[in-house]
Motif scaffolding. Structure first.
Motif, PDB file in Angstrom:
ATOM      1  N   ALA A 145     -60.764-102.456  59.635  1.00 43.48           N
ATOM      2  CA  ALA A 145     -61.286-101.147  59.221  1.00 43.48           C
ATOM      3  C   ALA A 145     -61.727-100.323  60.423  1.00 43.48           C
ATOM      4  O   ALA A 145     -61.589 -99.085  60.439  1.00 43.48           O
ATOM      5  CB  ALA A 145     -62.440-101.332  58.243  1.00 43.48           C
ATOM      6  N   ASP A 146     -62.210-100.991  61.467  1.00 45.36           N
ATOM      7  CA  ASP A 146     -62.658-100.271  62.665  1.00 45.36           C
ATOM      8  C   ASP A 146     -61.504 -99.608  63.418  1.00 45.36           C
ATOM      9  O   ASP A 146     -61.737 -98.732  64.255  1.00 45.36           O
ATOM     10  CB  ASP A 146     -63.385-101.235  63.612  1.00 45.36           C
ATOM     11  CG  ASP A 146     -64.782-101.575  63.117  1.00 45.36           C
ATOM     12  OD1 ASP A 146     -65.288-100.869  62.223  1.00 45.36           O
ATOM     13  OD2 ASP A 146     -65.362-102.558  63.617  1.00 45.36           O
ATOM     14  N   VAL A 168     -66.293 -97.145  50.004  1.00 45.21           N
ATOM     15  CA  VAL A 168     -67.251 -96.175  49.465  1.00 45.21           C
ATOM     16  C   VAL A 168     -67.405 -94.983  50.404  1.00 45.21           C
ATOM     17  O   VAL A 168     -67.365 -93.815  49.974  1.00 45.21           O
ATOM     18  CB  VAL A 168     -68.611 -96.859  49.221  1.00 45.21           C
ATOM     19  CG1 VAL A 168     -69.668 -95.817  48.820  1.00 45.21           C
ATOM     20  CG2 VAL A 168     -68.489 -97.932  48.144  1.00 45.21           C
ATOM     21  N   ASN A 169     -67.584 -95.259  51.681  1.00 47.51           N
ATOM     22  CA  ASN A 169     -67.785 -94.175  52.654  1.00 47.51           C
ATOM     23  C   ASN A 169     -66.544 -93.293  52.778  1.00 47.51           C
ATOM     24  O   ASN A 169     -66.658 -92.065  52.929  1.00 47.51           O
ATOM     25  CB  ASN A 169     -68.143 -94.753  54.020  1.00 47.51           C
ATOM     26  CG  ASN A 169     -69.518 -95.402  54.032  1.00 47.51           C
ATOM     27  OD1 ASN A 169     -70.341 -95.156  53.145  1.00 47.51           O
ATOM     28  ND2 ASN A 169     -69.777 -96.231  55.037  1.00 47.51           N
ATOM     29  N   HIS A 170     -65.371 -93.914  52.716  1.00 47.45           N
ATOM     30  CA  HIS A 170     -64.133 -93.159  52.855  1.00 47.45           C
ATOM     31  C   HIS A 170     -63.942 -92.221  51.668  1.00 47.45           C
ATOM     32  O   HIS A 170     -63.538 -91.055  51.839  1.00 47.45           O
ATOM     33  CB  HIS A 170     -62.964 -94.133  52.980  1.00 47.45           C
ATOM     34  CG  HIS A 170     -61.774 -93.574  53.701  1.00 47.45           C
ATOM     35  ND1 HIS A 170     -61.844 -93.007  54.944  1.00 47.45           N
ATOM     36  CD2 HIS A 170     -60.444 -93.496  53.342  1.00 47.45           C
ATOM     37  CE1 HIS A 170     -60.649 -92.623  55.342  1.00 47.45           C
ATOM     38  NE2 HIS A 170     -59.786 -92.889  54.370  1.00 47.45           N
ATOM     39  N   ARG A 171     -64.244 -92.732  50.474  1.00 44.62           N
ATOM     40  CA  ARG A 171     -64.147 -91.890  49.280  1.00 44.62           C
ATOM     41  C   ARG A 171     -65.133 -90.731  49.348  1.00 44.62           C
ATOM     42  O   ARG A 171     -64.821 -89.599  48.934  1.00 44.62           O
ATOM     43  CB  ARG A 171     -64.414 -92.711  48.026  1.00 44.62           C
ATOM     44  CG  ARG A 171     -63.329 -93.692  47.662  1.00 44.62           C
ATOM     45  CD  ARG A 171     -63.549 -94.252  46.261  1.00 44.62           C
ATOM     46  NE  ARG A 171     -63.347 -93.240  45.225  1.00 44.62           N
ATOM     47  CZ  ARG A 171     -63.525 -93.458  43.917  1.00 44.62           C
ATOM     48  NH1 ARG A 171     -63.926 -94.665  43.498  1.00 44.62           N
ATOM     49  NH2 ARG A 171     -63.298 -92.508  43.042  1.00 44.62           N
ATOM     50  N   ALA A 172     -66.306 -91.007  49.884  1.00 44.96           N
ATOM     51  CA  ALA A 172     -67.333 -89.968  49.978  1.00 44.96           C
ATOM     52  C   ALA A 172     -66.889 -88.826  50.893  1.00 44.96           C
ATOM     53  O   ALA A 172     -67.341 -87.677  50.731  1.00 44.96           O
ATOM     54  CB  ALA A 172     -68.634 -90.570  50.494  1.00 44.96           C
ATOM     55  N   LEU A 173     -65.970 -89.127  51.819  1.00 47.33           N
ATOM     56  CA  LEU A 173     -65.431 -88.099  52.710  1.00 47.33           C
ATOM     57  C   LEU A 173     -64.241 -87.375  52.092  1.00 47.33           C
ATOM     58  O   LEU A 173     -63.615 -86.528  52.739  1.00 47.33           O
ATOM     59  CB  LEU A 173     -65.014 -88.733  54.041  1.00 47.33           C
ATOM     60  CG  LEU A 173     -66.145 -89.312  54.896  1.00 47.33           C
ATOM     61  CD1 LEU A 173     -65.561 -90.069  56.093  1.00 47.33           C
ATOM     62  CD2 LEU A 173     -67.077 -88.207  55.374  1.00 47.33           C
ATOM     63  N   GLY A 174     -63.920 -87.733  50.841  1.00 43.82           N
ATOM     64  CA  GLY A 174     -62.802 -87.095  50.159  1.00 43.82           C
ATOM     65  C   GLY A 174     -61.454 -87.671  50.539  1.00 43.82           C
ATOM     66  O   GLY A 174     -60.417 -87.028  50.311  1.00 43.82           O
ATOM     67  N   GLY A 189     -60.751 -89.231  46.968  1.00 43.44           N
ATOM     68  CA  GLY A 189     -62.116 -88.763  46.816  1.00 43.44           C
ATOM     69  C   GLY A 189     -62.667 -89.273  45.498  1.00 43.44           C
ATOM     70  O   GLY A 189     -62.636 -90.472  45.208  1.00 43.44           O
ATOM     71  N   GLU A 190     -63.128 -88.360  44.687  1.00 46.16           N
ATOM     72  CA  GLU A 190     -63.685 -88.748  43.391  1.00 46.16           C
ATOM     73  C   GLU A 190     -62.621 -88.857  42.303  1.00 46.16           C
ATOM     74  O   GLU A 190     -62.891 -89.375  41.215  1.00 46.16           O
ATOM     75  CB  GLU A 190     -64.757 -87.734  42.964  1.00 46.16           C
ATOM     76  CG  GLU A 190     -65.960 -87.682  43.884  1.00 46.16           C
ATOM     77  CD  GLU A 190     -66.653 -89.033  43.993  1.00 46.16           C
ATOM     78  OE1 GLU A 190     -66.820 -89.708  42.950  1.00 46.16           O
ATOM     79  OE2 GLU A 190     -67.008 -89.437  45.123  1.00 46.16           O
TER      80      GLU A 190
END
Length: 725
Positions: A625-626, A648-654, A670-671
């Motif tokens: 992932a890094d 989760v973080n990637h989805r939060a960035l759209g 995203g969502e």
């Protein structure tokens, strides 16, 4: 170290033919053992700096890690080790041999005194020879021994001439590289593929895969060419075909002296005699043309007054124009013709016997055209002209002066029309005109030949001014502005289920309507059919896909060992998949012994992703992932667990992710979520490898394949090997 001597031993030398741990370009990676020299950096070896800078003064241009001119010399003064010095010596030797390179790196290994050194080379055999010569030179400098640099560089230069692309072909390939169009050299000669698979074009110096064989045949038939041009209203000199010396003289008398005689089937001015005024000259010129053309059929035509010009036509445009210059020598009352030619003509730096020289060196004793011209003046190669006497050596040849900016639109139109009439996409149109800036009819100018596969070097390296960008013109002719020569390429790297991932991606691309090839450890596949059984996750198998003109998309499995031994089979990819960074324990032979070093190897798969491409990374492996931060394009994470921090973080960035929820494959942008299909819809073998299925789904989504087609492909995929052709 493996030796106790002050010596440099080359333990191995590997040609990495594609993108690799060092760089995007081919390099030679050498493993060096410097023995006791480990205790003697350059500042502790008396006289080393002085000897190296005396032998290789150009090394001052090497910037090294300092980042400025003289940077390497600064390191040399302060103290650096022999492996690093050898890197720069090898690069400079290649430069001296005429093969410009600049990249090099040297790194220590986990073994004291053993270094890995990589340097850019454009041709493997040249690079290997430069490495050995460089080692010998450096040892001579260290031991304060003599070294015959000139002889060794001459050997290397001859190897460059024999093995590297000719300058004309190289100019086209360089222009392709500037447009980021990939290239593959198909032979040891000048046959080059530009682009990959179905998007490729091919060149052979100034011939392309658009060059018609019929047009080439017409161009080589000078009489037919003239007939076609004349019928279309293009000005050509009066003349006809003859089959004997007596017939040539009769035709010359009918046309009116002076005349020109040339082979019926010829090119590049071979066997052409100009301004013939007597029967003796005509008969001698006939014999020469018949011999050079290997045929009794010879053309006799009216001599057109003026200078010879070569107009290079590419597509339907004039790209460059060269003007001929007559060659004379002036006698001194002492030297013979051969000596005068060597002193007054062959000293021109543009002249020589190699492909890099736009003009040939002249030999009055061997050149048939020169012999005939001297004979007309009552001389031969051994004649000694009087002091101040001017002797014509070659009339109106050597189209070396650039006059592109002076060509009149009327002449440009006639030249492009002539190329179209013959049917050539790239043509060298020869015409005679007193002034290239005036209309043809105004001065009685005429087109005398249309040549296929014209020489480009005189336009690249003219006698005056800057060279013309003929390579760029040819590339723009072959590829429209929106074309890149690329097909959809997917790379799959790691150790976990990569063959299944590669084959499944290939099947999903194929169901979208593209002819698809897959090179993986299970074999070589075309449209899901097995073509070659056995391990094909290697460079050679990958090249087979890239040169296949039917392939519109290709998927390549790779691993750390393949990257370390060959490099990737392609230069860039649309999608790069990385499953894991495991397996470094088995790479001791490559001096890879830690997870950090393994990351440097596998990051290559991410480094080659195009700016508009996508990295598909396993979010369940934090080290994988890094790698997202290294990608020039977008990133899609995949994992079975949707609650992973990376997901989760990637989805939060759209951004896009692929995961499982309640045993259903879910695509999330995203969502926004799209339920693809339940795992129960797949065969049990695929359910057991759900993570691999998610990776393939993410790659297909990255290629903009619709969820409906992805679902259909998953349901119908058969992982069994179908029988080979």
């Amino acid at each position: 170290m493996t030796t106790n001597k002050k010596d440099i031993r080359i333990l191995s030398a590997t040609h990495l033919r594609g993108p690799n741990i060092w760089t995007y370009r081919p390099v030679i990676e050498a493993v060096l053992d410097i023995g006791e020299l480990e205790e003697f950096p350059s500042n502790k070896i008396p006289g080393l700096y002085e000897r190296l800078t005396t032998w290789l003064p150009g090394i001052i241009e090497h910037r090294c890690g300092v980042g400025e001119r003289g940077g390497f010399l600064e390191r040399l003064r302060e103290g650096t080790w022999s492996g690093h010095i050898l890197e720069h010596v090898v690069l400079e030797l290649q430069n001296l041999a005429g093969m410009r390179t600049g990249f090099g790196q040297t790194r220590s290994t986990n073994v004291v005194g053993v270094y890995k050194m990589a340097f850019r080379t454009r041709e493997e055999q040249v690079g290997r020879a430069a490495l050995q010569i460089g080692r010998d030179l450096l040892m001579a400098a260290i031991e304060d021994q003599p070294f015959d640099l000139q002889t060794r560089v001459t050997e290397l230069r001859e190897l460059v001439d024999d093995r590297c692309l000719g300058p004309s072909t190289a100019s086209i390939v360089d222009a392709a590289t500037e447009r980021r169009i990939p290239s593959i050299r198909l032979t040891d000669g000048n046959l080059v593929q530009l682009g990959h698979g179905a998007a490729q074009r091919r060149i052979w110096t100034a011939e392309t895969d658009r060059t018609s064989a019929i047009a080439e045949s017409i161009a080589s038939d000078k009489d037919l060419t003239k007939t076609l041009l004349q019928s279309c209203g293009v000005p050509v000199p009066e003349g006809s075909l003859v089959r004997s010396a007596e017939e040539a003289w009769e035709e010359a008398q009918d046309i009116g002296l002076p005349v020109v005689i040339k082979p019926y089937d010829g090119n590049h001015g071979r066997g052409v005699s100009l301004n013939l005024m007597s029967k003796e000259d005509v008969i001698a010129a006939y014999e020469l043309a018949a011999r050079k053309g290997d045929s009794k059929s010879v053309i006799v035509e009216r001599f057109v007054t003026g200078d010879e010009h070569r107009v290079l036509v590419v597509g339907n445009e004039v790209v460059a124009v060269g003007k001929g210059e007559s060659l004379w020598v002036t006698g001194n009352g002492k030297s013979n013709i051969t000596e005068l030619v060597d002193d007054q003509i062959n000293t021109d730096p543009r002249r020589g016997t190699t492909e890099d020289c736009p003009l040939n060196a002249l030999d009055p004793a061997a050149g048939a055209e020169i012999i005939l011209e001297l004979k007309r003046q009552g001389m031969d190669a051994n004649s000694i002209p009087l002091a101040g006497q001017k002797v014509l050596i070659q009339p109106n040849g050597n189209v070396a002066l650039d006059v592109t900016d002076k060509i009149h639109p009327d002449i440009a139109y006639a030249a492009t029309l002539a190329a179209r009439i013959v049917g050539l996409d790239i043509a060298g149109v020869d015409l005679v005109a007193e002034d290239i800036s005036r209309p043809m009819a105004e001065q009685g100018a005429a087109i005398i030949e249309v040549n296929a596969s014209p020489g480009l070097l005189a336009h690249i390296k003219p006698a005056n001014g800057e060279g013309r960008p003929v390579g760029k013109a040819i590339i723009n002719h072959l590829f429209a502005p929106e074309e890149s020569g690329r097909i959809s390429i997917v790379g799959v790297a790691g150790t976990k289920g990569c063959s299944l991932i590669a084959r499944l991606i290939g099947a999903l691309i194929n169901i979208s309507g593209k002819e698809t090839g897959v090179a993986c450890a299970q074999g070589l596949f075309l449209n899901k059919r097995l073509v070659t059984d056995g391990d094909c996750a290697n460079w050679e198998a990958g090249q087979r896909l890239l040169i296949n003109r039917s392939v519109q998309a290709a998927v390549f499995e790779t691993n750390a060992k393949a990257m370390l031994s060959d490099g990737l089979a392609y230069d860039k990819c649309a999608v790069g998949v990385v499953t894991d960074l495991d397996g470094y324990a088995g790479l001791g032979a490559y001096y890879i012994d830690s997870p950090d070093q393994m990351r440097k190897v596998l990051r290559t798969q991410v480094d080659v992703i195009l700016p508009d491409g996508v990295a598909v990374l396993n979010a369940a492996d934090p080290d994988v992932a890094d790698l997202a931060e290294l990608c020039d394009g977008k990133v899609i994470f995949y994992a079975k667990d949707p609650s992973l921090e990376a997901i989760v973080n990637h989805r939060a960035l759209g951004e896009r992710v692929v995961f499982l929820r309640d045993d259903n494959i879910v695509l999330a942008d995203g969502e926004t979520e799209t339920a693809l299909l339940p795992l129960s819809a797949l065969k049990p073998a695929k359910v057991a490898q759900a993570e691999s299925v998610l990776a393939a789904v993410a790659a297909a989504w990255a290629l903009n394949i619709t969820p409906e087609l992805i679902g259909a492909g998953l349901r119908t995929f058969d992982s069994s090997k179908k029988a080979p052709y």
